[in-house]
Design a protein around this motif. Structure first.
Motif, PDB file in Angstrom:
ATOM      1  N   ASP A 142      -1.757  -5.445 -13.494  1.00 48.29           N
ATOM      2  CA  ASP A 142      -1.337  -4.988 -12.171  1.00 48.29           C
ATOM      3  C   ASP A 142      -1.705  -6.062 -11.159  1.00 48.29           C
ATOM      4  O   ASP A 142      -2.386  -7.036 -11.469  1.00 48.29           O
ATOM      5  N   ASP A 177      -3.657  -6.376  -8.496  1.00 50.48           N
ATOM      6  CA  ASP A 177      -5.057  -6.678  -8.178  1.00 50.48           C
ATOM      7  C   ASP A 177      -5.732  -7.410  -9.338  1.00 50.48           C
ATOM      8  O   ASP A 177      -6.503  -8.360  -9.128  1.00 50.48           O
ATOM      9  N   GLU A 178      -5.459  -6.960 -10.555  1.00 47.97           N
ATOM     10  CA  GLU A 178      -6.017  -7.626 -11.727  1.00 47.97           C
ATOM     11  C   GLU A 178      -5.558  -9.078 -11.791  1.00 47.97           C
ATOM     12  O   GLU A 178      -6.344  -9.994 -12.075  1.00 47.97           O
ATOM     13  N   MET A 205     -11.293  -7.935  -0.760  1.00 46.70           N
ATOM     14  CA  MET A 205     -11.534  -6.652  -1.416  1.00 46.70           C
ATOM     15  C   MET A 205     -13.007  -6.288  -1.289  1.00 46.70           C
ATOM     16  O   MET A 205     -13.857  -7.148  -1.045  1.00 46.70           O
ATOM     17  N   LYS A 246     -14.767  -2.705  -5.616  1.00 51.10           N
ATOM     18  CA  LYS A 246     -13.451  -2.819  -6.239  1.00 51.10           C
ATOM     19  C   LYS A 246     -13.406  -4.028  -7.173  1.00 51.10           C
ATOM     20  O   LYS A 246     -12.841  -3.955  -8.280  1.00 51.10           O
ATOM     21  N   SER A 268       1.529  -1.311   2.037  1.00 49.22           N
ATOM     22  CA  SER A 268       0.384  -0.429   1.809  1.00 49.22           C
ATOM     23  C   SER A 268      -0.788  -1.209   1.219  1.00 49.22           C
ATOM     24  O   SER A 268      -0.654  -2.379   0.839  1.00 49.22           O
ATOM     25  N   LYS A 269      -1.954  -0.550   1.100  1.00 46.38           N
ATOM     26  CA  LYS A 269      -3.129  -1.191   0.531  1.00 46.38           C
ATOM     27  C   LYS A 269      -2.907  -1.555  -0.929  1.00 46.38           C
ATOM     28  O   LYS A 269      -3.575  -2.454  -1.459  1.00 46.38           O
ATOM     29  N   SER A 270      -1.976  -0.864  -1.580  1.00 52.04           N
ATOM     30  CA  SER A 270      -1.677  -1.154  -2.987  1.00 52.04           C
ATOM     31  C   SER A 270      -0.521  -2.164  -3.102  1.00 52.04           C
ATOM     32  O   SER A 270       0.038  -2.343  -4.172  1.00 52.04           O
ATOM     33  N   TYR A 271      -0.144  -2.777  -1.970  1.00 53.84           N
ATOM     34  CA  TYR A 271       0.881  -3.824  -1.885  1.00 53.84           C
ATOM     35  C   TYR A 271       2.312  -3.301  -2.014  1.00 53.84           C
ATOM     36  O   TYR A 271       3.253  -4.095  -2.043  1.00 53.84           O
ATOM     37  N   LYS A 272       2.486  -2.000  -2.079  1.00 57.61           N
ATOM     38  CA  LYS A 272       3.823  -1.444  -2.124  1.00 57.61           C
ATOM     39  C   LYS A 272       4.453  -1.557  -0.733  1.00 57.61           C
ATOM     40  O   LYS A 272       3.774  -1.403   0.286  1.00 57.61           O
ATOM     41  N   ASN A 282       6.629  -6.174  -4.681  1.00 56.71           N
ATOM     42  CA  ASN A 282       5.447  -5.939  -3.855  1.00 56.71           C
ATOM     43  C   ASN A 282       5.452  -6.823  -2.610  1.00 56.71           C
ATOM     44  O   ASN A 282       6.178  -7.827  -2.541  1.00 56.71           O
TER      45      ASN A 282
END
Length: 590
Positions: free
Chosen positions: A11, A13-14, A38, A42, A209-213, A269
């Motif tokens: 994903d 972030d990984e 981050m 996290k 968003s914070k999740s890059y969406k 993203n």
């Protein structure tokens, strides 16, 4: 250990953590948190997950599996979009395409190319169109390839990117008018991304968003779109399919980013950078703000404004294009809270218009209250600076109330009997435009139509009773009406001595009037007192004017400017009204 790394996908972030450790050779968790923005918690969680997936060793180093994964994540190419006019860059775009504007003594596009070279990307193509020849030197200097968009003036950048559709996978898409403080490109990429700024603006409907969406925002405010993207193979294939469908549907007015949008989501993203890290050079003022010493700020139009008002370029504000006119490019600007218009002559106008004669016309009518106040007019090259007529709008040819105001002003002007030392010789102009085309007309029956129009010359010349200064281009767009109903007539570049009835015909053919509407126009001007001979003479002028502007349109088309239906309608007037008048003359001479 799981060795099936090809089928496993990290994903975002990984991947950012693996990428940062790989590039910086740094696995300190606190430093990773600072670099990636981050939380430490996290980062700890992601590192534990990556250890379990065998992408990191127990000591936090890159594993063999991670190295094999990264080996498939090297960006290979870049496509730079540089075909458009850059209309918002007026007046600079009259002398140089926006990709070659210099910031701190370096052209924008050269800085982008050098930043790509820094991360090992040398397979670079540039999609060019407007002033494409100016980019040719980059082929030798940087070994780039040029892709020519011949439709740059009628199609948006979705078409430019579509021309490069075979080279998008594992590559960057980059606008030419952007400047980065630090290199935004990398030696390693995996998930596709589109670049946004952390600045929120009403000009964007997308929020990251914070999740890059990337999602469509309902608040009418979103993250500023920067225009750069990276696409892996999967997403490049998806984008090409979507663009191909839109191009097939002739959706040429879209931006390429529209092909990323799927309902309320982006296909890829988002990536966020601080707004201070970049500058998008979309206007003269943005260039001035970024580099007040840029050589491209020393523009002839700007120098005229500085000299006329005795000001510095920093005192010129709110520059924007007025409209992309048929003949010229004009822009509005503000000095000391008052608006003005600068006209820059368009391509080929030096062959079409005698600027000394235009200057003489403006000198003749300079004290008239029904026209614009001209502050500067160069009789050699046609640069013109005038006051903006506040609170006015263009008249509407389909509003008979407006048309009545226009004809009342036109009649008043004609009755003033202004005089200059040149005439608008419409017959010579027809031949002149015809010769400028330097090729046969595209209309198969052109020679027949032209012959019919020329047969009208004796009838017209035998029935001219008035001779005065005429506007020649007295169309609805050149009449302005303010809130009090006062009417103005502007843009006198074709004006000269002529028969006033020609101005009536020119208004009609520009408006595309039917014969019934044409007759109503004549009745308004003549206040229901037009005799039959004069009426048919005005019809004849419609044929002559139609041929004149049809030739003009064909010449302009040879320069890459297409006026569509207007061009067809002008030829129609030449053909149909010449036959109408010749039939009338034949019956009356029988």
């Amino acid at each position: 250990m799981n060795n099936n790394y090809e089928s496993e996908h990290l994903d975002i972030d990984e991947f950012y953590v693996i990428k940062s450790i790989f590039i910086n050779q740094q696995s300190n968790q606190r430093k990773l948190a600072d670099v990636l923005g981050m939380s430490l918690g996290k980062i700890n969680k992601i590192i534990n997950t990556l250890r379990k997936k065998d992408y990191l060793t127990i000591k936090g180093n890159i594993s063999l599996k991670a190295k094999k994964y990264i080996s498939n994540c090297y960006p290979k190419k870049a496509t730079i979009l540089a075909a458009g006019y850059g209309l918002r860059m007026v007046p600079i775009n009259t002398e140089e395409p926006k990709g070659l504007l210099e910031v701190r003594n370096e052209p924008l596009i050269e800085r982008i190319i050098k930043q790509l070279h820094e991360v090992g990307i040398t397979d670079i193509s540039i999609v060019v169109g407007f002033m494409k020849e100016h980019y040719e030197y980059l082929i030798d200097q940087y070994n780039v390839k040029l892709i020519v968009n011949t439709h740059y003036n009628t199609r948006n950048n979705i078409y430019s990117l579509y021309l490069a559709k075979d080279r998008l996978e594992n590559g960057y898409i980059i606008p030419c008018d952007i400047w980065f403080k630090n290199n935004p490109f990398s030696t390693v990429e995996d998930p596709s991304w589109y670049l946004f700024s952390d600045k929120l603006t009403s000009k964007s409907n997308w929020i990251v968003s914070k999740s890059y969406k990337v999602k469509h925002t309902k608040d009418q405010i979103g993250n500023r779109m920067i225009g750069i993207a990276y696409l892996n193979k999967m997403d490049a294939d998806k984008l090409v399919r979507r663009m191909s469908a839109l191009i097939k549907a002739k959706k040429y007015d879209l931006f390429w980013e529209d092909a990323l949008a799927e309902k309320n989501n982006f296909l890829i993203n988002g990536r966020i950078i601080p707004n201070s890290e970049h500058a998008e050079i979309n206007s003269y003022e943005e260039l001035l703000e970024l580099d007040s010493n840029s050589s491209h700020l020393e523009n002839e139009a700007i120098q005229i404004i500085e000299n006329t008002f005795k000001i510095d370029k920093s005192d010129i504000h709110n520059i924007h294009t007025l409209k992309k006119g048929m003949t010229n490019r004009s822009f509005i600007f503000t000095v000391k809270d008052k608006r003005y218009i600068m006209r820059i002559p368009g391509t080929g106008t030096d062959k079409l218009i005698n600027r000394q004669e235009e200057y003489d016309v403006y000198e003749q009518i300079r004290d008239e209250s029904y026209t614009e106040r001209v502050l500067y007019l160069n009789p050699k090259n046609g640069y013109k600076l005038s006051e903006f007529l506040e609170g006015t709008r263009n008249s509407k040819a389909d509003s008979w109330q407006d048309v009545t105001k226009c004809m009342n002003l036109l009649r008043e002007f004609h009755q003033q009997k202004h005089s200059v030392n040149h005439k608008f010789d419409i017959w010579k102009q027809i031949e002149f435009y015809d010769a400028l085309r330097n090729a046969p007309s595209a209309y198969k029956d052109f020679l027949i139509t032209k012959d019919n129009v020329l047969k009208l010359k004796p009838f017209i010349e035998d029935n001219i009773s008035n001779w005065t200064l005429c506007h020649i281009d007295a169309n609805a767009d050149n009449f302005l009406i303010n809130k009090e109903g006062r009417t103005f007539l502007i843009d006198w570049e074709y004006a000269g001595m002529q028969d006033p009835d020609l101005d009536i015909a020119m208004f009609a053919i520009y408006a595309g009037y039917s014969k019934e509407q044409f007759d109503k126009l004549i009745d308004i001007y003549y206040q229901d007192k037009c005799d039959e001979i004069t009426r048919y003479k005005i019809y004849a002028y419609a044929a002559v004017g139609g041929l004149l502007w049809s030739n003009w349109c064909e010449y302009k088309q040879s320069l890459g400017l297409d006026f569509g239906e207007y061009s067809l309608s002008q030829y129609w007037y030449a053909k149909e009204y010449s036959k109408l008048v010749l039939n009338y003359l034949e019956k009356n001479n029988a």
